[in-house]
Design a protein around this motif. Structure first.
Motif, PDB file in Angstrom:
ATOM      1  N   SER A 295      -2.284  31.319  57.626  1.00 45.63           N
ATOM      2  CA  SER A 295      -2.424  32.713  57.184  1.00 45.63           C
ATOM      3  C   SER A 295      -1.403  33.607  57.881  1.00 45.63           C
ATOM      4  CB  SER A 295      -3.865  33.214  57.367  1.00 45.63           C
ATOM      5  OG  SER A 295      -4.162  33.349  58.735  1.00 45.63           O
ATOM      6  N   ILE A 296      -1.091  33.324  59.152  1.00 40.62           N
ATOM      7  CA  ILE A 296      -0.041  34.114  59.822  1.00 40.62           C
ATOM      8  C   ILE A 296       1.297  33.842  59.135  1.00 40.62           C
ATOM      9  CG2 ILE A 296       1.210  34.540  61.988  1.00 40.62           C
ATOM     10  CD1 ILE A 296      -1.283  33.573  63.501  1.00 40.62           C
ATOM     11  N   ASN A 297       1.589  32.559  58.880  1.00 42.59           N
ATOM     12  CA  ASN A 297       2.841  32.221  58.196  1.00 42.59           C
ATOM     13  C   ASN A 297       2.936  32.920  56.840  1.00 42.59           C
ATOM     14  OD1 ASN A 297       3.365  30.483  60.350  1.00 42.59           O
ATOM     15  ND2 ASN A 297       4.056  28.821  59.043  1.00 42.59           N
ATOM     16  N   GLY A 298       1.815  32.929  56.125  1.00 41.13           N
ATOM     17  CA  GLY A 298       1.798  33.546  54.803  1.00 41.13           C
ATOM     18  C   GLY A 298       2.051  35.046  54.877  1.00 41.13           C
ATOM     19  N   ARG A 299       1.420  35.698  55.863  1.00 40.71           N
ATOM     20  CA  ARG A 299       1.636  37.144  56.017  1.00 40.71           C
ATOM     21  C   ARG A 299       3.087  37.436  56.397  1.00 40.71           C
ATOM     22  NH1 ARG A 299      -3.620  37.335  58.345  1.00 40.71           N
ATOM     23  NH2 ARG A 299      -2.760  37.055  60.432  1.00 40.71           N
ATOM     24  N   LEU A 300       3.631  36.606  57.282  1.00 43.71           N
ATOM     25  CA  LEU A 300       5.032  36.833  57.682  1.00 43.71           C
ATOM     26  C   LEU A 300       5.946  36.698  56.473  1.00 43.71           C
ATOM     27  CD1 LEU A 300       5.070  34.925  61.090  1.00 43.71           C
ATOM     28  CD2 LEU A 300       5.405  37.384  60.779  1.00 43.71           C
ATOM     29  N   LYS A 301       5.723  35.658  55.691  1.00 46.00           N
ATOM     30  CA  LYS A 301       6.570  35.451  54.519  1.00 46.00           C
ATOM     31  C   LYS A 301       6.467  36.655  53.581  1.00 46.00           C
ATOM     32  CE  LYS A 301       9.024  33.421  51.264  1.00 46.00           C
ATOM     33  NZ  LYS A 301      10.488  33.417  51.357  1.00 46.00           N
ATOM     34  N   SER A 302       5.258  37.136  53.331  1.00 43.20           N
ATOM     35  CA  SER A 302       5.149  38.252  52.374  1.00 43.20           C
ATOM     36  C   SER A 302       5.618  39.568  52.986  1.00 43.20           C
ATOM     37  CB  SER A 302       3.732  38.361  51.794  1.00 43.20           C
ATOM     38  OG  SER A 302       2.818  38.614  52.822  1.00 43.20           O
TER      39      SER A 302
END
Lengths: 319, 493
Positions: A295-302
């Motif tokens: 979820s952290i990776n996903g937030r960073l990407k977006s």
């Protein structure tokens, strides 16, 4: 607001222009690790990063280089001043090496790629040129975006220029090889070996430093077995693994189970003792991210690439 | 101008909202580990920086990761931000509570959990004191390399938050490369392991981004730090110079020669005299500057490097070179360096320690500017710094009771920062930004750059609840204390 550190390099401005702010885009260096993280959407516009060594200050032990420069070209410039970097010498561009983030064969000698990246300038998904980090060898000013960019496979920003820490080429570098010696005993015996590599029968050691120190360490090695000099490292099998150093005991002993290391009989391997890298004939099984990391990776990407236009198709978390 | 915090200093009694929050926190921890008395809150309102006026909410002393999770969850339910705190030795105001947050003091999570020789790591809790860890490891053949001057009291968790340095980071690097994995409690209350014991964990380098984030990305509750082998041979040299410039030029020349000493520290005459008076280490008090240089490694190599440094020093005008003959002599020389900040109490009651980095080749030039700036503002300046990596520590020494003195100190400090930036340097080498240098961030970064730093922060903490109001300047993401809107009026007194 203007910043003292904003680049006025027209080559970087032109690269930002090329990337623009719309449509899928991918940056290609030499393509040596092109399939890492998955293939990029074929619809993506392919761009190349600018080339050239911008500024090498030997007395500062730093070098600023445009991302499209090959590692070999950079090394040629640095070598003239008796210096090197942590970037792996497997071919490819500086930008590619940093975007991939894989260490070289002997990070204990050269330092790691992550620790060597002092400053990056990259083009954002909005087509803006962003500077992160700083040009000095020591710096804790603000958030550590260079760490985030290193190894992010161009999914958060497209690298345009990188300032790297350099280090002196040691007075003497010497590869030694032995059979029937415990590689873990070798690793414990030596103070700062640049590399201790092993397969199921042999050990290879890279000693670097003052000639007198290399000789002293060679003499200590002789207490464990017969070491002979060789020209360089052994050939490395194709697939690269990342394992806790302790897990290599099972690998070398032929007791790994396919997840903890390549199974016995699955082909040749070379393990980097004390570091945890492993080169094997079979790929490392996928290492899925736990849900919170995901979820952290996903937030960073977006946050960095809201429309998903940077290197679409490529994801992290797959070896 | 440096901004001093001028918030209401009155520590109030609790409001009904505070009472409900306290009740839940005390039920989750233990009544004696959730404090809300005036003394505790006043103490937590400050750190070792010159900034005051922070306002602390309840102060919690968790013992476990689960208790940190509980504090995070309860705080979120009450719409309160949180501030992690170690020993409070930070010099940039990073631990100062803004907006009456719940303070999470990690000093009681201070166990060394495991020494894993095979993986060359020690698993520690964040409250373990830096020097305690090294004292534990030394007899086992290892140490923890980062050694900030505050290492007798500062915590590993604080070192992680600030990416701390120290004299011996020249050869071994600051905290980041010595941290392999971190268990973190996010502001959401979720627990995550960042990094790993393997050299290249999958996904973005979240561990690398977390180190040095000044408590804004979450709270470290377990940390795997690298064990660095003790070097069998050490040589420590003390070189005296007739000018600060000659000492600085020697440092540049040593680096340019391809020597990587373990440490290279320069002390100017005023601080040398203060130190000598304090510890009697035999520092030459008539020298304009001294260079304390150390090389470590194997016997032959350290002798060679010590000889080369000595020759470079003499070539740059060193008036004397002394090699520590015994371990006791070496320890005494280092005691002089490490107690430098205590030694200045003889001279004046207050000091403001700055922290900028300049290219090593610009050291002499920027030092000259620093002396000129201090003279112009009529402030006493001493320089004791990590010369090997260009990390300046101008020490402004003063008596804050003198009318107008603090204003002069801040004015001089501002010019020192500007001079460092103008020389191609950066705002901080190891102290961090905190509240001290927020306003200067725009001198080094564009709005786009700062916007991207905010994007990183929000990847971990989308609601900006962890240590709000730090690092990024006003007007940028998470810079303004959003939680304030939800804070009951009572907490402002």
């Amino acid at each position: 607001m203007t910043s003292a550190l904003v680049s006025n390099d027209p080559a970087l401005a032109a690269f930002a222009e090329l990337v623009g702010d719309d449509g899928p885009v991918t940056v290609r260096g030499s393509g040596t690790r092109w399939e890492l993280g998955g293939l990029v959407d074929p619809e993506a516009t392919v761009v190349s990063a600018p080339v050239g060594v911008v500024d090498h200050i030997p007395a500062e032990m730093t070098v600023t280089v445009r991302a499209g420069t090959t590692v070999a070209q950079l090394q040629e410039v640095l070598g003239g001043a008796g210096q090197r970097t942590a970037l792996p010498g497997r071919g490819g561009t500086v930008g590619g090496a940093v975007a991939v983030g894989e260490n070289g064969l002997y990070p204990r000698g050269t330092g790691t790629v992550a620790a060597s990246v002092l400053q990056v300038r990259y083009v954002s998904a909005e087509g803006r040129l962003v500077t992160a980090g700083g040009p000095t060898v020591k710096n804790v000013t603000g958030f550590d975006l260079p760490r985030l960019m290193t190894g992010s496979l161009g999914t958060l920003g497209l690298l345009a220029e990188i300032t790297l820490r350099t280090n002196p080429i040691p007075g003497l570098s010497c590869w030694l090889e032995a059979e029937a010696v415990d590689p873990f005993a070798v690793n414990d015996l030596l103070l700062h070996p640049s590399a201790v590599l092993a397969d199921d029968a042999r050990v290879w050691v890279l000693l670097e430093g003052h000639a007198a120190d290399v000789e002293a360490e060679s003499r200590r090695l002789a207490t464990l077995g017969t070491f002979v000099e060789r020209d360089g490292p052994p050939p490395l099998p194709e697939h690269r693994w990342s394992l806790p150093p302790a897990a290599l005991r099972d690998v070398v002993a032929g007791a790994a189970d396919g997840a903890t290391g390549p199974e016995p009989g699955s082909g040749p391997f070379v393990a980097s003792i004390g570091v945890g890298h492993l080169w094997a004939s079979q790929p490392q099984p996928p290492r899925p991210l736990d849900p919170v990391t995901q979820s952290i990776n996903g937030r960073l990407k977006s946050n960095f690439d809201p429309t998903g236009r940077l290197n679409p198709g490529r994801t992290l978390g797959r070896p | 101008m440096l901004k001093r915090l001028h918030r209401n200093r009155t520590v109030s009694s609790g409001s009904p909202e505070d009472d409900a929050l306290l009740e839940e926190l005390r039920a989750a921890l233990a009544p004696d580990r959730v404090r809300f008395d005036g003394a505790e809150r006043a103490l937590m309102g400050r750190d070792a920086s010159v900034f005051d006026g922070g306002v602390s909410g309840p102060v919690c002393f968790p013992l476990t990761t689960a208790e940190v999770v509980a504090i995070m969850t309860i705080s979120e339910r009450h719409n309160r931000s949180i501030v992690p705190r170690g020993a409070g030795t930070g010099l940039a105001g990073g631990a100062i509570p803004l907006g009456a947050p719940v303070v999470i003091a990690l000093t009681r999570m201070n166990r060394i959990l495991e020494i894993d020789f095979d993986n060359r790591v020690a698993w520690v809790e964040p409250g373990v004191i830096n020097l305690d860890l090294t004292k534990h490891l030394r007899p086992l053949g290892y140490h923890f390399a980062p050694d900030p001057s505050s290492q007798q009291v500062c915590t590993i968790g604080g070192n992680v938050a600030n990416n701390s340095g120290g004299p011996h980071c020249l050869a071994y690097g600051v905290t980041n490369p010595h941290v392999r994995a971190i268990e973190v409690v996010l502001a959401s209350g979720e627990v995550v392991m960042l990094g790993g014991l393997d050299p290249e964990p999958p996904g973005f380098d979240l561990r690398g981004a977390f180190v040095g984030s000044e408590g804004t990305l979450g709270i470290a509750t377990r940390i795997a730090v690298t064990l660095t082998p003790n070097a069998p041979a050490v040589r420590t040299l003390l070189l005296a110079f007739a000018s600060v410039e000659a000492a600085a030029n020697t440092v540049s020349a040593v680096i340019a020669e391809g020597i990587v000493p373990a440490a290279m520290e320069v002390l100017d005459q005023k601080i040398t005299q203060a130190v000598e008076n304090f510890v009697g280490a035999g520092y030459p008090t008539d020298a304009a500057a001294v260079l304390l240089a150390e090389v470590d490694g194997l016997e032959d190599g350290v002798d060679l490097d010590a000889d080369r440094i000595s020759a470079i020093g003499l070539g740059n005008g060193a008036t004397s070179v002394r090699l520590a003959e015994t371990e006791a002599e070496r320890e005494l020389l280092w005691k002089g360096r490490k107690t430098a900040f205590g030694a200045i109490a003889q001279i004046a009651p207050d000091y403001y320690l700055h922290d900028t980095v300049v290219p090593r080749s610009k050291l002499a030039q920027v030092l000259e500017q620093i002396y000129e700036i201090a003279a112009r503002h009529d402030v006493l300046v001493m320089n004791v710094f990590h010369a090997g990596d260009g990390n300046l520590h101008p020490l402004l020494v003063f008596d804050g009771r003198i009318e107008g003195m603090l204003e002069r100190v801040h004015a001089a400090g501002a010019e020192i920062i500007e001079a460092s930036i103008a020389a191609g340097g950066v705002l901080s080498g190891e102290h961090g930004i905190g509240v001290e240098k927020q306003a200067y961030m725009s001198r080094m970064f564009s709005d786009d750059d700062l916007d991207h730093q905010g994007r990183l922060r929000k990847g971990f903490d989308p609601k900006c609840r962890a240590n709000p109001g730090k690092v990024l300047p006003s007007g940028h993401s998470c810079a303004d204390i959003q939680a304030l809107r939800a804070v009951p009026s009572g907490v402002w007194g």
